[in-house]
Design a protein around this motif. Sequence first.
Motif, short mmCIF file in Angstrom:
data_model
loop_
_atom_site.label_atom_id
_atom_site.label_comp_id
_atom_site.label_asym_id
_atom_site.label_seq_id
_atom_site.Cartn_x
_atom_site.Cartn_y
_atom_site.Cartn_z
N LEU A 174 27.10 37.40 60.22
CA LEU A 174 26.11 36.67 59.41
C LEU A 174 25.87 37.36 58.07
CD1 LEU A 174 23.47 35.74 62.14
CD2 LEU A 174 24.98 34.18 60.92
N GLY A 175 25.83 38.68 58.08
CA GLY A 175 25.60 39.41 56.85
C GLY A 175 26.69 39.19 55.83
N ARG A 221 26.32 38.39 51.82
CA ARG A 221 27.33 38.77 50.84
C ARG A 221 27.62 37.62 49.87
NH1 ARG A 221 30.72 43.03 50.53
NH2 ARG A 221 30.23 43.68 52.66
N SER A 222 27.69 36.40 50.42
CA SER A 222 27.93 35.23 49.56
C SER A 222 26.79 35.04 48.57
CB SER A 222 28.09 33.97 50.42
OG SER A 222 29.20 34.08 51.28
N ALA A 223 25.54 35.23 49.04
CA ALA A 223 24.39 35.08 48.15
C ALA A 223 24.41 36.12 47.05
CB ALA A 223 23.10 35.18 48.96
N LEU A 224 24.81 37.35 47.40
CA LEU A 224 24.86 38.42 46.39
C LEU A 224 25.97 38.18 45.37
CD1 LEU A 224 24.25 41.51 48.72
CD2 LEU A 224 22.64 40.51 47.08
N ILE A 225 27.07 37.62 45.85
CA ILE A 225 28.16 37.29 44.92
C ILE A 225 27.70 36.23 43.93
CG2 ILE A 225 30.43 36.19 44.75
CD1 ILE A 225 31.17 37.56 47.39
N ILE A 226 27.02 35.19 44.46
CA ILE A 226 26.50 34.13 43.60
C ILE A 226 25.48 34.69 42.61
CG2 ILE A 226 25.15 31.99 43.58
CD1 ILE A 226 26.43 31.33 46.30
N ALA A 227 24.69 35.66 43.07
CA ALA A 227 23.68 36.26 42.20
C ALA A 227 24.26 37.25 41.20
CB ALA A 227 22.62 36.96 43.05
N GLY A 228 25.56 37.51 41.31
CA GLY A 228 26.21 38.40 40.35
C GLY A 228 26.07 39.88 40.65
N VAL A 229 25.73 40.22 41.90
CA VAL A 229 25.60 41.64 42.28
C VAL A 229 27.00 42.19 42.57
CG1 VAL A 229 24.61 43.26 43.93
CG2 VAL A 229 23.32 41.23 43.24
N ASP A 230 27.36 43.26 41.88
CA ASP A 230 28.70 43.84 42.02
C ASP A 230 28.73 44.93 43.09
OD1 ASP A 230 29.72 42.28 39.94
OD2 ASP A 230 29.01 43.71 38.43
N ASN A 231 29.94 45.30 43.50
CA ASN A 231 30.13 46.45 44.38
C ASN A 231 29.96 47.73 43.58
OD1 ASN A 231 30.54 45.67 47.04
ND2 ASN A 231 32.62 44.97 46.61
N ARG A 291 26.58 45.66 46.28
CA ARG A 291 26.65 44.51 47.18
C ARG A 291 26.96 44.95 48.61
NH1 ARG A 291 30.24 41.25 44.47
NH2 ARG A 291 32.05 42.06 45.60
N SER A 292 27.99 45.76 48.78
CA SER A 292 28.36 46.22 50.12
C SER A 292 27.30 47.11 50.72
CB SER A 292 29.71 46.95 50.06
OG SER A 292 30.75 46.06 49.73
N HIS A 293 26.65 47.95 49.90
CA HIS A 293 25.57 48.80 50.39
C HIS A 293 24.41 47.96 50.90
CE1 HIS A 293 26.97 52.43 47.76
NE2 HIS A 293 27.72 52.24 48.83
N THR A 294 24.08 46.92 50.17
CA THR A 294 22.96 46.04 50.57
C THR A 294 23.25 45.36 51.89
OG1 THR A 294 22.41 45.65 48.25
CG2 THR A 294 21.53 44.10 49.87
N VAL A 295 24.48 44.85 52.02
CA VAL A 295 24.86 44.17 53.28
C VAL A 295 24.81 45.16 54.44
CG1 VAL A 295 26.74 43.02 54.51
CG2 VAL A 295 26.26 42.42 52.13
#
Length: 377
Positions: free
Chosen positions: A87-88, A93-103, A106-110
Amino acid sequence: MKYVPRLLLALAIPAVLFLLPWWTLVAAPTEGTSTLFWLGTAITVLGYVGLPAAMFLGHGPKQSDIASMVGDTALGVMWVLFSWSALGNVILRSALIIAGVDNPTRSHTVAITVLAVTAVLVAWGIYEARRVPRVRTVDVAIPGLGAGLDGLRMVVITDTHYAALDRLRWSERVVDVVNAQHPDIACHAGDLADGSVIKRRAQVDPLGKVEATLGRFYITGNHEYFGDAPGWIDHMQSIGWQPLHNQHELITHNGEQLIMAGIDDPTGVGMEGHGPNLSGALEGVDSALPVILLAHQPRQITDAVAAGVALQISGHTHGGQIWPFHYLVRLEQPVVAGLSRHGDRTQLYTSRGTGFWGPQLRVFAPSEITVLVLHPA
C-alpha cells in the motif's frame, strides 16, 4: 521428489513476504550503498531462513511450542509489513511522485510511514487477539419455529484454537462471558485446539463449566483432524458437551420442538468413520421441524440448502483474522462473516471466531462470542 513442490512453496512464500519489505525499508531508502543496506539485508536473509525453519519445527513432526510461537508471530508480522509495504508503494509513493517529492526523501517517507503503521497495527493486533471477545447479539428469524421457542438464546463460540500459548485464564474468562449471556443452548463450532488432548486439555477443561439449560453441542473443525479428532470428541463428551458427530438431537422447550444437528468437517473424509454426512445426521428427522445445523466451514452451506436446513452455524474464516487476508478467504468460502441468506429458506451465520490461529494478531477482524436469538419468521 514428492516433497520438492512443498519445499519450493515453503521457500517461495517467505521470499514474497520478505522481498517487498526489504526493497521498501532497506534497498530504496539506502540506494544500496550504505552500512544500513548491508545490515538490513542480513536481517532480511536471517528472517527468510528463520521463518520457514521455525514453522517446520513448530508444526512439523517435532511440534515445538516455542518454535511455533516464534514462527507464527513472525509470519503475522511479516504479513502486516508486506501488506502495508504494498500500500505504501502504490498509494503513498505515487502521491509523493505527483507532489514532486524527489528521492531520497520520497523513499525515506514511505519507509518511515510503513514501519510506523506496521508497528501500531501489530501492537493493536496482539491486543485484539488476546483480549476476551466482545459479545455480538444477532436476531434470526426461523421459518417454522414454534411460538414457545421465541427468544431462544444460542451462544456460539468457535475457533478457540487452544495451542502453544497457554490461555487458561483467557479460557476461564470466556466461560464467564458465555454464562453471563444465559444461554439456552451453547455451541462450539469446531477448531477447538491445535495439538493432542494431553497437551491442550488444561486450556479446554474450563468449557466444562459452561451452563446451558437445553444442551451444549460441539462439532469437529479441520484442525481437530490435524491432531486427534476422536480424542477431542471423547474429551468434550467427558466434560459434559454433546458431540454432534453426523447426528442430531431433538430439543423440546415450552411444548415446542426443533432439531439441533451437526456434521464433521470435510477434512475428516480420510479418517474411517469421519467426514460430513448430512443425510445421516438428519435421518429420521420430522421434516416439519426447523433444523439448526453446526457445520464448521461456510462452504458446507450448499448441502444445507439442499436439505432444507433453516440455519447453519459456521466458523473457520476468522473473518480473515489479519487484513487484507479476508480477500483470500473469500476465494474459498462463500461468506467471511455475518448472517447471510442462501436459497429460499436457509440462512448461514459465520462467526469471526473466538480465538485465533497461528499469529497472535487480529487486524480489522475482531473476535466474537455470538448470541443468536431465534424468533419465528
